[in-house]
Design an enzyme around this catalytic site. Structure first.
Site, PDB file in Angstrom:
ATOM      1  N   LYS A 168       0.815  -1.222   0.000  1.00 16.74           N
ATOM      2  CA  LYS A 168       0.000   0.000   0.000  1.00 16.74           C
ATOM      3  C   LYS A 168       0.854   1.281   0.000  1.00 16.74           C
ATOM      4  CE  LYS A 168      -3.902  -2.256   2.349  1.00 16.74           C
ATOM      5  NZ  LYS A 168      -4.935  -2.128   3.400  1.00 16.74           N
ATOM      6  N   TYR A 226     -12.503  -2.714  -3.635  1.00 16.24           N
ATOM      7  CA  TYR A 226     -13.091  -2.805  -2.292  1.00 16.24           C
ATOM      8  C   TYR A 226     -14.624  -2.832  -2.361  1.00 16.24           C
ATOM      9  CZ  TYR A 226      -8.594  -2.066   0.083  1.00 16.24           C
ATOM     10  OH  TYR A 226      -7.311  -2.202   0.579  1.00 16.24           O
ATOM     11  N   PHE A 253     -15.824   3.206   7.293  1.00 17.62           N
ATOM     12  CA  PHE A 253     -14.385   3.423   7.136  1.00 17.62           C
ATOM     13  C   PHE A 253     -13.956   3.562   5.682  1.00 17.62           C
ATOM     14  CE2 PHE A 253     -14.537  -1.345   7.430  1.00 17.62           C
ATOM     15  CZ  PHE A 253     -13.924  -1.666   6.219  1.00 17.62           C
ATOM     16  N   ARG A 311      -1.559 -14.400   4.435  1.00 16.93           N
ATOM     17  CA  ARG A 311      -2.379 -13.741   5.460  1.00 16.93           C
ATOM     18  C   ARG A 311      -1.785 -13.946   6.854  1.00 16.93           C
ATOM     19  NH1 ARG A 311      -6.716 -11.163   3.769  1.00 16.93           N
ATOM     20  NH2 ARG A 311      -7.924 -11.359   5.690  1.00 16.93           N
ATOM     21  N   THR A 344      -5.697  -7.232  10.742  1.00 16.65           N
ATOM     22  CA  THR A 344      -5.931  -5.943  10.079  1.00 16.65           C
ATOM     23  C   THR A 344      -5.347  -4.776  10.870  1.00 16.65           C
ATOM     24  OG1 THR A 344      -7.958  -6.815   9.115  1.00 16.65           O
ATOM     25  CG2 THR A 344      -7.743  -4.418   9.190  1.00 16.65           C
ATOM     26  N   ARG A 398       2.459  -6.443   9.623  1.00 16.56           N
ATOM     27  CA  ARG A 398       1.731  -5.362  10.300  1.00 16.56           C
ATOM     28  C   ARG A 398       2.156  -5.248  11.760  1.00 16.56           C
ATOM     29  NH1 ARG A 398      -3.974  -7.275   7.624  1.00 16.56           N
ATOM     30  NH2 ARG A 398      -3.885  -6.053   5.686  1.00 16.56           N
ATOM     31  N   ASN A 411      -2.143  -0.085   6.945  1.00 17.17           N
ATOM     32  CA  ASN A 411      -1.625  -1.363   7.441  1.00 17.17           C
ATOM     33  C   ASN A 411      -0.748  -2.074   6.407  1.00 17.17           C
ATOM     34  OD1 ASN A 411      -3.607  -2.141   5.710  1.00 17.17           O
ATOM     35  ND2 ASN A 411      -4.810  -3.309   7.180  1.00 17.17           N
ATOM     36  N   HIS A 429      -2.235  -5.424   1.453  1.00 13.82           N
ATOM     37  CA  HIS A 429      -3.508  -6.120   1.234  1.00 13.82           C
ATOM     38  C   HIS A 429      -3.181  -7.454   0.579  1.00 13.82           C
ATOM     39  CE1 HIS A 429      -7.515  -7.146  -0.288  1.00 13.82           C
ATOM     40  NE2 HIS A 429      -6.868  -7.514  -1.386  1.00 13.82           N
ATOM     41  N   GLU A 454      -9.689 -10.413  -7.953  1.00 12.13           N
ATOM     42  CA  GLU A 454      -8.721  -9.320  -7.828  1.00 12.13           C
ATOM     43  C   GLU A 454      -7.624  -9.413  -8.887  1.00 12.13           C
ATOM     44  OE1 GLU A 454      -9.445  -8.866  -2.982  1.00 12.13           O
ATOM     45  OE2 GLU A 454      -7.514  -9.596  -3.715  1.00 12.13           O
TER      46      GLU A 454
HETATM   47  P1  CMP Z   1      -7.327  -4.664   3.545  1.00 12.95           P
HETATM   48  O1  CMP Z   1      -6.761  -6.004   3.808  1.00 12.95           O
HETATM   49  O2  CMP Z   1      -6.810  -3.924   2.367  1.00 12.95           O
HETATM   50  O3  CMP Z   1      -8.923  -4.805   3.437  1.00 12.95           O
HETATM   51  C1  CMP Z   1      -9.800  -3.751   3.741  1.00 12.95           C
HETATM   52  C2  CMP Z   1      -9.069  -2.573   4.317  1.00 12.95           C
HETATM   53  O4  CMP Z   1      -9.918  -1.656   4.999  1.00 12.95           O
HETATM   54  C3  CMP Z   1      -8.135  -3.060   5.414  1.00 12.95           C
HETATM   55  O5  CMP Z   1      -7.054  -3.737   4.848  1.00 12.95           O
HETATM   56  C4  CMP Z   1      -7.791  -1.758   6.113  1.00 12.95           C
HETATM   57  O6  CMP Z   1      -6.841  -0.980   5.396  1.00 12.95           O
HETATM   58  C5  CMP Z   1      -9.158  -1.073   6.042  1.00 12.95           C
HETATM   59  N1  CMP Z   1      -9.943  -1.255   7.258  1.00 12.95           N
HETATM   60  C6  CMP Z   1     -10.558  -2.365   7.677  1.00 12.95           C
HETATM   61  N2  CMP Z   1     -11.228  -2.151   8.828  1.00 12.95           N
HETATM   62  C7  CMP Z   1     -11.025  -0.852   9.126  1.00 12.95           C
HETATM   63  C8  CMP Z   1     -11.455  -0.015  10.166  1.00 12.95           C
HETATM   64  N3  CMP Z   1     -12.244  -0.475  11.154  1.00 12.95           N
HETATM   65  N4  CMP Z   1     -11.062   1.260  10.165  1.00 12.95           N
HETATM   66  C9  CMP Z   1     -10.276   1.724   9.176  1.00 12.95           C
HETATM   67  N5  CMP Z   1      -9.835   0.991   8.139  1.00 12.95           N
HETATM   68  C10 CMP Z   1     -10.200  -0.290   8.117  1.00 12.95           C
END
Ligand code: CMP
Length: 140
Positions: A14, A54, A62, A90, A96, A107, A117, A120, A131
């Site tokens: 990211k 997404y 969010f 993962r 997350t 992370r 974070n 992805h 994807e």
């Molecule tokens: P990702 O694995 O890219 O999948 C969805 C993304 O949404 C996640 O990583 C985070 O970057 C973001 N995300 C998920 N939950 C939250 C949250 N509660 N608040 C802010 N960002 C979030």
């Protein structure tokens, strides 16, 4: 299509990781694990691609700040392959929320945010297929 090295995952390094100079660290971890990089490109995510990538999150509270973050600068999109790569990656990236992710995960070692974070990765074979089609249609 399957890869010669097994299952495939779509991985995004990211914009926060690119800005912080962590691209080599993250790719190095995947390589040292024994995973293969089948495709890789440095590019940006525009608003339309963010909404498609997404799609299951677009109605969540969010999502607007997530979209702003994900379109804020270049990211690295990759197709990574290997035995049980979806589950393996993962586990390597961790939970997350970087504040709660286990030490030793990407992370857990480098993020203090649940939005910024760093990485992805596809969460299922169906997501990986969708994807990879979105980011690397030539490979699908
Ligand atoms: P990702 O694995 O890219 O999948 C969805 C993304 O949404 C996640 O990583 C985070 O970057 C973001 N995300 C998920 N939950 C939250 C949250 N509660 N608040 C802010 N960002 C979030």
């Amino acid at each position: 299509m399957t890869s010669p090295s097994g299952e495939r995952s779509l991985v995004l390094i990211k914009p926060d990781a690119v800005r912080r100079g962590l691209v080599g660290e993250i790719i190095g971890r995947f390589e040292r694990k024994g995973l293969a990089v089948d495709a890789m490109v440095l590019r940006s995510m525009d608003a339309a691609l963010a909404d498609q990538h997404y799609t299951e999150h677009v109605d969540k509270a969010f999502y607007p700040p997530l979209k702003e973050f994900m379109t804020s600068g270049p990211l690295v999109a990759m197709v990574v392959s290997g035995d049980q790569v979806i589950e393996v990656i993962r586990a390597m990236i961790g939970s997350t929320d970087g504040r709660k992710a286990a030490a030793g995960t990407i992370r857990g070692d480098f993020s203090l945010s649940n939005r910024e974070n760093l990485v992805h990765a596809s969460d299922s074979p169906d997501s990986a297929k969708r994807e990879i089609q979105l980011w690397f249609p030539e490979l699908a």
